[in-house]
Design a protein around this motif. Sequence first.
Motif, short mmCIF file in Angstrom:
data_model
loop_
_atom_site.label_atom_id
_atom_site.label_comp_id
_atom_site.label_asym_id
_atom_site.label_seq_id
_atom_site.Cartn_x
_atom_site.Cartn_y
_atom_site.Cartn_z
N GLY A 61 0.79 -1.23 0.00
CA GLY A 61 0.00 0.00 0.00
C GLY A 61 0.82 1.28 0.00
N GLU A 62 2.14 1.15 -0.17
CA GLU A 62 2.98 2.35 -0.15
C GLU A 62 3.03 3.03 -1.51
OE1 GLU A 62 4.13 3.61 2.52
OE2 GLU A 62 3.92 1.96 3.95
N LEU A 63 2.76 2.28 -2.57
CA LEU A 63 2.72 2.86 -3.91
C LEU A 63 1.35 2.58 -4.52
CD1 LEU A 63 6.15 1.57 -5.36
CD2 LEU A 63 5.69 3.77 -4.25
N GLY A 64 0.89 3.50 -5.34
CA GLY A 64 -0.39 3.28 -5.99
C GLY A 64 -0.28 2.26 -7.10
N ARG A 114 4.03 6.73 -6.12
CA ARG A 114 3.34 6.93 -4.84
C ARG A 114 2.30 8.03 -4.97
NH1 ARG A 114 4.60 5.66 0.70
NH2 ARG A 114 4.15 7.33 2.16
N ALA A 360 -11.08 24.09 3.42
CA ALA A 360 -11.19 24.57 4.78
C ALA A 360 -12.55 24.23 5.39
CB ALA A 360 -10.97 26.07 4.82
N SER A 361 -13.51 23.84 4.56
CA SER A 361 -14.84 23.55 5.06
C SER A 361 -14.96 22.14 5.61
CB SER A 361 -15.88 23.77 3.95
OG SER A 361 -15.75 22.76 2.97
N PHE A 362 -13.88 21.34 5.48
CA PHE A 362 -13.94 19.97 6.00
C PHE A 362 -13.47 19.91 7.43
CE2 PHE A 362 -14.12 19.18 1.52
CZ PHE A 362 -14.96 18.09 1.44
N GLU A 363 -14.01 18.99 8.16
CA GLU A 363 -13.56 18.74 9.52
C GLU A 363 -12.10 18.37 9.53
OE1 GLU A 363 -15.70 15.71 11.51
OE2 GLU A 363 -17.48 16.94 11.74
N GLY A 364 -11.39 18.87 10.47
CA GLY A 364 -10.00 18.47 10.65
C GLY A 364 -9.06 19.13 9.67
N LYS B 98 -0.96 3.97 1.83
CA LYS B 98 -1.12 5.33 1.42
C LYS B 98 -2.12 5.47 0.29
CE LYS B 98 1.05 9.10 -0.68
NZ LYS B 98 0.07 9.91 -0.02
N ALA B 99 -1.77 4.80 -0.79
CA ALA B 99 -2.65 4.91 -1.94
C ALA B 99 -3.98 4.25 -1.65
CB ALA B 99 -1.99 4.28 -3.15
N GLY B 100 -3.89 3.15 -0.96
CA GLY B 100 -5.08 2.33 -0.75
C GLY B 100 -6.14 2.97 0.10
N GLU B 102 -6.83 5.79 0.95
CA GLU B 102 -7.47 7.03 0.55
C GLU B 102 -8.22 6.93 -0.76
OE1 GLU B 102 -3.96 9.45 2.68
OE2 GLU B 102 -4.45 9.90 0.62
N ARG B 138 -16.23 14.06 6.45
CA ARG B 138 -17.43 14.70 6.94
C ARG B 138 -17.22 16.20 7.00
NH1 ARG B 138 -21.49 12.20 9.54
NH2 ARG B 138 -20.30 10.32 9.78
N ARG B 139 -18.21 16.93 6.57
CA ARG B 139 -18.07 18.38 6.62
C ARG B 139 -18.13 18.83 8.06
NH1 ARG B 139 -18.87 20.29 1.45
NH2 ARG B 139 -17.52 21.98 2.04
N ARG B 140 -17.43 19.89 8.32
CA ARG B 140 -17.32 20.40 9.69
C ARG B 140 -18.56 21.23 10.03
NH1 ARG B 140 -12.28 22.75 11.83
NH2 ARG B 140 -11.62 23.03 9.70
N PRO B 141 -19.13 21.00 11.21
CA PRO B 141 -20.27 21.83 11.60
C PRO B 141 -19.77 23.15 12.19
CG PRO B 141 -19.83 20.21 13.29
CD PRO B 141 -18.78 20.02 12.21
N ARG B 145 -18.22 28.12 8.26
CA ARG B 145 -18.10 27.06 7.26
C ARG B 145 -19.23 27.21 6.26
NH1 ARG B 145 -13.21 26.68 8.02
NH2 ARG B 145 -12.66 26.33 10.16
N ALA B 147 -20.26 25.12 3.90
CA ALA B 147 -20.99 23.98 3.35
C ALA B 147 -21.18 22.87 4.37
CB ALA B 147 -20.25 23.44 2.14
N LYS B 177 -23.19 19.52 -5.87
CA LYS B 177 -22.78 18.85 -4.63
C LYS B 177 -23.13 19.72 -3.42
CE LYS B 177 -19.84 16.22 -2.04
NZ LYS B 177 -20.16 16.84 -0.76
N GLU B 235 -24.88 18.89 11.93
CA GLU B 235 -24.58 17.50 11.58
C GLU B 235 -25.79 16.88 10.90
OE1 GLU B 235 -22.22 14.85 11.83
OE2 GLU B 235 -20.99 16.62 11.60
#
Lengths: 371, 469
Positions: A61-64, A114, A360-364, B98-100, B102, B138-141, B145, B147, B177, B235
């Motif tokens: 899983g280190e390379l695609g 990768r 920026a709108s995503f959590e985390g 890594k690739a997997g 995600e 998941r979008r942040r509440p 924000r 969206a 979306k 949420e």
Amino acid sequence: MPVTTSHEEPELIQLLTPEGEFKEHPDYPLDISAEEMRGLYRDLALVRRLDTEAVALQRQGELGLWASLLGQEAAQVGSGRALRPNDMAFPSYREHGVAWCRGVAPKDLLALFRGVTNGGWNPDDHGFHLYTIVIGTQALHATGYAMGIQRDGALGEDGSAVIVYFGDGATSQGDTNEAFVYAAVNNAPVVFFCQNNQWAISEPLERQSRVPLYRRAEGFGFPGVRVDGNDVLACLAVTRAALHNAREGQGPSLIEAFTYRMGAHTTSDDPTRYRMSAELEEWKAKDPLLRLHTFLTRNGLADEAFFAAVEEEAGRLGERIRTECRALPDPAPLDIFHEVYAEPHHHIDRQRAEFADYLASFEGADAEGGR
Amino acid sequence: MNQNMTQQGVQQFRLPDVGEGLTEAEILTWHVAPGDTVEVNQVICEIETAKAAVELPCPFSGTVAELLVEAGATVDVGTPIIAVDTGGAEATQAAEPKAGAEAPARQEDDKTEEAGEERQPVLVGYGVKSGATRRRARRRPGPGRSAPTAPPPPPAGANGADGQARTLVLAKPPVRKLAKDLGVDLRAVTPTGPGGTVTREDVQRHGRATPSAPPAAVPAEAPEPAAAPTGAGSEGREERIPIKGVRKHTAAAMVTSAFTAPHVTEFLQVDVTRMMKSVRRLRERPEFAGVKVSPLLLVARALLTAVRRHPGINASWDEEAQEIVVKRYVNLGIAAATERGLVVPNIKDAHAKPLPELARALQELTETARAGRTTPADMSGGTITITNVGVFGVDAGTPILNPGEAAILAFGQIRDMPWAHKGKVKVRKVTTLSLSFDHRLVDGELGSKVLRDVGTMLENPEEVALAWG
């Protein structure tokens, strides 16, 4: 009208037999020292290890993705070592052995597979263009580059030549054939180096050509030759001659390195679905490392200590690649906008800003739009 | 970053995407077992994906601590499959694919709406199955924000299935979306973009103006107190759970069964006071030392006895061959609620097992299921099933047949009830049995006889066992 296909058995240039016996060839005298021969063996062994490690890294899983060169080491190392520093090579995507000879760091090759870079190295630094995934387009790039050399007047003994790598499948592509036409009529200093590994993914050679590939050159108006692609010495000698001719203004030539892809097309492919295992066994006996090992041992050019040292070096290389691969930094999502144009561009700037907001709108999400 | 670390020195290897965009793979075989020493790149298992069967090399060296996935199981990319004790030597190294891991997140979420298991063409290989799991961030509440998530619009309105004419709305995919996320019906938005297109701003403006998204913008549990100026943050009042794994399998099986076999369910209340006494006495017998003896065991025995007396209940309908297949063996399915969901493993050749052996098999099956280690082989080939709904504190149900089987018996809770016993009203232990059967091959008479037999045996297990053998 019946198609006339074969005039005679295709001639295969071979200096080292699969059994490890050296045979001189009148057209391709080879001037090489014992040390250089040991160097070739070391290249072959290290390149094979690089490849094996990369396949394992992909499976972890280190390379695609990874395109294995297993079985094609001699074609790549032989031709790669024939190049001079001021020559330019245009690879497809499997030329890890040529990259090795051109001094491209293994981790830079892995970075592409990768997915953390769109390139990986500066072509000018190594005389080695970026990998080309689209089949055959690099033949046109190489031809254009060769025509540039011509126009710069950079030919002659101290001048440059171009080599372009592609596979048997690419010979069916329009781009490759167009490159043949252009190179021929312009007498461009380019060597077309076709690694015929017998399979274009799942398509066998006999479904792509009615004549041996090297004979196609004749129709375009330049010489073609078939070399044993598993014989590193023959590949070195034949490529040296072709590059020399190109530099001397004698125009393009085609080298068909007759070899075999021992592994899958890429890690996403399963060759057992279309290939017979008997074919694989047949080619195992023609292994490029084995025959050089036999030759060096039999002629007292290398001892056990040498082979053990190479083996150990390969082990260290494997570990190094593994460590370096895992340490490759992920690019930030916004980095992609830096590489669209050389100069700032308002469209790209706007898109970059929009994308930054979106991220920026995503959590985390952190402030830089990273993950 | 390193999510593979679980504890000091023990590292987990997560299933990688070995083929550019795969979402799952089946573990074919393990080449190592717990306690084995493994080297880096040693082949540990073989997996099969939609594209190829490939061997996986181990990313660590150490000792195998645990195999986290059984051979035969299909798991999502990113699932830990093996734990290796590396003795802390490589504690800083990750094998997070890594690739997997995600890859699924990159999928267009629109594709989740595609039904079926069609293979999607890919450049290399044989295509990946759609309909597999896809995850997305998941979008942040909260404020600031633009969206946040909100329930999507009602399906009828969204796809025009309510008979409303479908008007063509011009909007770019990210805007669509956004609208979907905000619960905004694009047809209701006033477009201001070039060529009459709906822009991101249009959607956001509409979202603010008409709270078709939940007006309770910030639910009580959200940490941020105020609604964002750019849009409602929440949420959402609905949670979207991807249909996958056991749930997906269960749904498919239930739909197949419910719409293939015409179900009939019969009920019977039974006084099981004596049976409970039998259970207690059996527990003290040496044959059952160390084995769990439960009422379910006697229900299983009673059903097996009934099957022997009425083999037609232990049968299946072969539509293709136009034959009824009466089984001369019983693979007794036991429906089990597990953390992963409903699984129905079966006890192979249960008909041939003496009671102590049946008890052990039942215990083993239950423990395996609870531990989530039930294999596909354990679940295939069942001939008749018991579902113990009583453990949930209910009396009866109309169970749906395990596909391919002709009958399923639901065993309700045992409770104290006023009951006519020997001419007087007494407090007795009473349960309810519900038997569903496939009316194509089982008539009311046969179904009733089977249910009556089970009931009779539970009412008086010892005498009936003697009488019926």
